[in-house]
Design a protein around this motif. Structure first.
Motif, PDB file in Angstrom:
ATOM      1  N   PRO A 186      -6.223 -23.110 -40.359  1.00 52.30           N
ATOM      2  CA  PRO A 186      -6.584 -23.054 -41.789  1.00 52.30           C
ATOM      3  C   PRO A 186      -7.181 -21.713 -42.208  1.00 52.30           C
ATOM      4  O   PRO A 186      -6.962 -21.257 -43.329  1.00 52.30           O
ATOM      5  CB  PRO A 186      -7.598 -24.192 -41.937  1.00 52.30           C
ATOM      6  N   SER A 187      -7.912 -21.059 -41.291  1.00 57.90           N
ATOM      7  CA  SER A 187      -8.496 -19.755 -41.637  1.00 57.90           C
ATOM      8  C   SER A 187      -7.420 -18.683 -41.733  1.00 57.90           C
ATOM      9  O   SER A 187      -7.451 -17.830 -42.629  1.00 57.90           O
ATOM     10  CB  SER A 187      -9.555 -19.365 -40.604  1.00 57.90           C
ATOM     11  N   PHE A 188      -6.449 -18.693 -40.812  1.00 59.91           N
ATOM     12  CA  PHE A 188      -5.331 -17.751 -40.921  1.00 59.91           C
ATOM     13  C   PHE A 188      -4.591 -17.971 -42.244  1.00 59.91           C
ATOM     14  O   PHE A 188      -4.246 -17.018 -42.950  1.00 59.91           O
ATOM     15  CB  PHE A 188      -4.350 -17.933 -39.753  1.00 59.91           C
ATOM     16  N   LEU A 189      -4.370 -19.238 -42.575  1.00 57.35           N
ATOM     17  CA  LEU A 189      -3.615 -19.569 -43.776  1.00 57.35           C
ATOM     18  C   LEU A 189      -4.352 -19.114 -45.035  1.00 57.35           C
ATOM     19  O   LEU A 189      -3.783 -18.445 -45.908  1.00 57.35           O
ATOM     20  CB  LEU A 189      -3.370 -21.082 -43.813  1.00 57.35           C
ATOM     21  N   ASN A 190      -5.636 -19.444 -45.138  1.00 59.28           N
ATOM     22  CA  ASN A 190      -6.387 -19.110 -46.344  1.00 59.28           C
ATOM     23  C   ASN A 190      -6.720 -17.630 -46.440  1.00 59.28           C
ATOM     24  O   ASN A 190      -6.791 -17.079 -47.548  1.00 59.28           O
ATOM     25  CB  ASN A 190      -7.654 -19.953 -46.414  1.00 59.28           C
ATOM     26  N   LEU A 191      -6.902 -16.987 -45.301  1.00 62.42           N
ATOM     27  CA  LEU A 191      -7.115 -15.544 -45.338  1.00 62.42           C
ATOM     28  C   LEU A 191      -5.845 -14.851 -45.825  1.00 62.42           C
ATOM     29  O   LEU A 191      -5.890 -13.894 -46.609  1.00 62.42           O
ATOM     30  CB  LEU A 191      -7.517 -15.037 -43.953  1.00 62.42           C
ATOM     31  N   GLY A 192      -4.690 -15.371 -45.397  1.00 71.40           N
ATOM     32  CA  GLY A 192      -3.422 -14.848 -45.899  1.00 71.40           C
ATOM     33  C   GLY A 192      -3.269 -15.065 -47.393  1.00 71.40           C
ATOM     34  O   GLY A 192      -2.829 -14.173 -48.120  1.00 71.40           O
ATOM     35  N   PHE A 193      -3.650 -16.276 -47.862  1.00 72.26           N
ATOM     36  CA  PHE A 193      -3.623 -16.543 -49.307  1.00 72.26           C
ATOM     37  C   PHE A 193      -4.446 -15.505 -50.060  1.00 72.26           C
ATOM     38  O   PHE A 193      -4.031 -14.977 -51.100  1.00 72.26           O
ATOM     39  CB  PHE A 193      -4.232 -17.913 -49.611  1.00 72.26           C
ATOM     40  N   LEU A 194      -5.638 -15.235 -49.530  1.00 71.35           N
ATOM     41  CA  LEU A 194      -6.554 -14.323 -50.206  1.00 71.35           C
ATOM     42  C   LEU A 194      -5.980 -12.905 -50.254  1.00 71.35           C
ATOM     43  O   LEU A 194      -6.029 -12.239 -51.294  1.00 71.35           O
ATOM     44  CB  LEU A 194      -7.909 -14.325 -49.508  1.00 71.35           C
ATOM     45  N   TYR A 195      -5.421 -12.441 -49.144  1.00 70.92           N
ATOM     46  CA  TYR A 195      -4.820 -11.107 -49.140  1.00 70.92           C
ATOM     47  C   TYR A 195      -3.640 -11.030 -50.115  1.00 70.92           C
ATOM     48  O   TYR A 195      -3.412  -9.996 -50.756  1.00 70.92           O
ATOM     49  CB  TYR A 195      -4.384 -10.715 -47.731  1.00 70.92           C
ATOM     50  N   ASN A 196      -2.900 -12.129 -50.232  1.00 70.88           N
ATOM     51  CA  ASN A 196      -1.818 -12.165 -51.223  1.00 70.88           C
ATOM     52  C   ASN A 196      -2.377 -12.037 -52.632  1.00 70.88           C
ATOM     53  O   ASN A 196      -1.848 -11.309 -53.467  1.00 70.88           O
ATOM     54  CB  ASN A 196      -1.049 -13.483 -51.095  1.00 70.88           C
ATOM     55  N   GLU A 197      -3.455 -12.752 -52.876  1.00 69.30           N
ATOM     56  CA  GLU A 197      -4.102 -12.701 -54.183  1.00 69.30           C
ATOM     57  C   GLU A 197      -4.587 -11.290 -54.503  1.00 69.30           C
ATOM     58  O   GLU A 197      -4.540 -10.841 -55.654  1.00 69.30           O
ATOM     59  CB  GLU A 197      -5.273 -13.689 -54.202  1.00 69.30           C
ATOM     60  N   LEU A 198      -5.040 -10.590 -53.474  1.00 70.24           N
ATOM     61  CA  LEU A 198      -5.530  -9.222 -53.646  1.00 70.24           C
ATOM     62  C   LEU A 198      -4.396  -8.189 -53.599  1.00 70.24           C
ATOM     63  O   LEU A 198      -4.647  -6.985 -53.648  1.00 70.24           O
ATOM     64  CB  LEU A 198      -6.555  -8.899 -52.543  1.00 70.24           C
ATOM     65  N   LYS A 199      -3.158  -8.690 -53.486  1.00 73.49           N
ATOM     66  CA  LYS A 199      -1.959  -7.851 -53.416  1.00 73.49           C
ATOM     67  C   LYS A 199      -1.952  -6.936 -52.193  1.00 73.49           C
ATOM     68  O   LYS A 199      -1.322  -5.882 -52.197  1.00 73.49           O
ATOM     69  CB  LYS A 199      -1.790  -7.038 -54.710  1.00 73.49           C
TER      70      LYS A 199
END
Length: 599
Positions: free
Chosen positions: A148-161
């Motif tokens: 879940p941390s890999f997944l959500n950290l990836g989400f966040l980096y996507n959000e930050l472009k």
């Protein structure tokens, strides 16, 4: 109380309730805890476990009350404190949830990655992205396999472009779980955001291979294929998504846009209707349908539906005014504020409708890009009832009676193709003195002068509308010609490469800033025998000056509604001759046609 706690029956009930919790028998556990509350109403375990069960049953507010009471009785319960943090986060009370997560971490800092993970979620919602990243990284430091941390950290980096960092997170998770479709799917989304279409396509295909009912994977695969100009395959995939869920309006809206790219306009309009029927307030589909209708010259219906553009989330905000929106040009002796919208090219094309508005017995303020003001003041000099102001200036509401966006003028003055019979030509006027100066400088004996522009800087579709300067080599090789650079932006390197590789000189006039000096650019256009351009501001400026112009249009993606869907003429700019690409992402054929026409 001690007697109650020590009673055999109470101890047995506590153990029995706990076992039910461990085996997922929550209703049985809840009944026992509710009975225990009558015996030991202040027992922290009873309160805490009952609160956790209420959370799992969706009774968040009740669960929060139980958990808070439990923590009051025993403040040293990291699990209960963490559960309370999750509940508060679900209720949108992010600040409180962060406080409780941090309390839980102080009590148990090393053993529970879930608390750091949930703290990261809370910081992300609070837009404190650095702390969110730090929290996810701490969770992974405790448990390097915490998916879940890999997944959500990836989400966040996507959000930050920060797409490469997102891809790296998903890659690390995929190493642990190679068939985790959430990780693979979101890596595909990151590749798509990065315009790495082939890796994105591979990921979406893999997700579908693992789960052929994964609806979103078909959607993203369809979008990716659209960007790759593989429209027939895109249709197949959007149809697969529709087969899974035929009640999703977004699916039909996407299919309609792809059908437009396939030039199947009637079918596209039908699919926009399906989308709108499924979701009556579907502004995006209404706006798309409006543009499709306008591109087909169905102006009466198109303009009316075009008003839905203000409801589209990604569209610029309309003017916030307490004054009424103009809905009838039969009024007289009023002050009307016509405010600009969209880009400079749109302002120029809609300005062709200003002359109709100015014929009414009213006075006008018209806001336009500040770079256009001197050009417009000269061009509309004969109209005494208009004052042009910069879009950067705020007009007081006391200064006008009604207002209207410039793009809404069409529904009043161009509601049919017949209404274009008196459409103005050459409604913009360049500076005659500057024209003469530039003519003397650039015109050589027995040589024609051709202005060229090849790029669009539009953030969304600019690349699709643009071609490389090198693509114009067949044109640039025509002898006895002076080529003038009309392109705005950084072009020096591209022009230098053409000279060094082909010995072709393209003249850039240093005295004219093609981006900021529209007066100067208008004069450059005016002295040309004709202009060759992509679909950009230069095309609009040249058409509005009534200069003979050869316009090169893409096959589908990037083609804007006002250029129509067929034919080589423009209703809006009679001096423009249109060359339409016959195939997607291929300029060679259309440039060859142009070469044959002008060689």
């Amino acid at each position: 109380m001690k007697k109650e706690l020590g009673s055999l029956k109470t101890q047995q009930l506590l153990i029995q309730a706990l076992k039910h919790c461990q085996h997922g028998n929550l209703f049985e556990a809840k009944n026992i805890y509710q009975n225990l509350l009558k015996i030991i109403p202040s027992h922290p375990d009873v309160l805490g476990n009952l609160g956790t069960i209420e959370l799992q049953h969706g009774n968040i507010e009740i669960g929060v009350d139980y958990l808070k009471n439990s923590i009051k009785k025993n403040p040293l319960q990291p699990t209960m404190i963490s559960n309370l943090g999750n509940a508060l986060l679900e209720l949108g009370r992010t600040g409180e949830s962060i406080d409780y997560f941090e309390r839980a971490i102080k009590l148990q800092p090393k053993d529970h990655p879930e608390v750091y993970y949930n703290l990261g979620r809370a910081f992300r919602i609070a837009k404190d992205f650095d702390k969110a990243i730090n929290s996810y990284e701490k969770a992974l430091k405790i448990d390097s396999n915490h998916i879940p941390s890999f997944l959500n950290l990836g989400f966040l980096y996507n959000e930050l472009k920060q797409y490469p960092l997102a891809i790296n997170c998903f890659n690390e998770g995929i190493k642990i779980q190679p068939k985790n479709i959430q990780l693979i799917y979101n890596r595909g989304v990151s590749y798509l955001n990065l315009n790495s279409f082939l890796p994105a396509l591979a990921d979406f295909k893999l997700v579908i291979d693992l789960d052929n009912q994964f609806e979103l994977a078909y959607i993203q695969k369809s979008i990716t294929l659209k960007y790759l100009y593989r429209y027939d395959e895109a249709i197949v995939n959007i149809n697969s998504a529709i087969n899974i869920n035929n009640l999703n309006a977004d699916h039909f809206n996407l299919k309609a846009t792809i059908l437009e790219y396939l030039h199947q306009y009637d079918d596209a309009l039908n699919h926009y209707d399906i989308a709108i029927n499924l979701r009556g307030n579907f502004a995006e589909a209404k706006k798309n349908k409006a543009l499709c209708l306008l591109s087909r010259n169905h102006f009466d219906k198109g303009w009316v539906l075009f008003e839905s553009r203000w409801e589209v989330e990604s569209y610029q905000l309309p003017l916030a005014s307490q004054k009424p929106l103009l809905d009838d040009f039969s009024i007289q002796d009023k002050v009307i504020y016509i405010w600009s919208e969209q880009g400079v090219g749109d302002q120029i094309i809609y300005s062709s409708l200003l002359l109709d508005a100015l014929k009414t017995k009213n006075n006008f303020f018209v806001s336009i890009d500040p770079r256009l003001i001197s050009l417009y003041e000269r061009s509309f000099y004969g109209a005494k009832n208009v004052k042009f102001i910069s879009t950067k200036d705020r007009l007081s509401e006391a200064d006008y009676d009604f207002h209207i966006p410039i793009g809404s003028l069409g529904k009043f003055f161009r509601d049919s193709t017949k209404a274009f019979s008196n459409h103005p030509t050459g409604y913009l006027k360049s500076r005659t003195d500057l024209n003469e100066t530039l003519e003397k400088k650039l015109r050589k004996t027995n040589q024609r002068v051709i202005g060229i522009s090849w790029l669009s800087k539009n953030n969304e579709i600019g690349q699709a509308k643009s071609f490389a300067l090198a693509d114009l080599i067949p044109i640039l090789s025509i002898p006895d010609t002076t080529f003038i650079n009309l392109q705005y932006g950084e072009t020096a390197e591209e022009i230098e490469n053409i000279f060094s590789e082909h010995n072709i000189d393209i003249v850039s006039v240093k005295e004219v800033d093609n981006y900021n000096d529209f007066d100067g650019l208008a004069s450059l256009v005016s002295i040309c025998d004709f202009v060759i351009t992509s679909s950009n501001v230069t095309a609009h400026l040249s058409g509005a000056l009534n200069k003979k112009t050869y316009l090169l249009l893409p096959h589908s993606h990037g083609k804007i509604w006002y250029w129509g869907t067929s034919g080589n003429s423009s209703l809006w700019y009679p001096s423009i001759h249109i060359f339409r690409s016959k195939t997607p992402d291929n300029w060679h054929g259309v440039i060859k046609e142009l070469w044959s026409a002008i060689k």
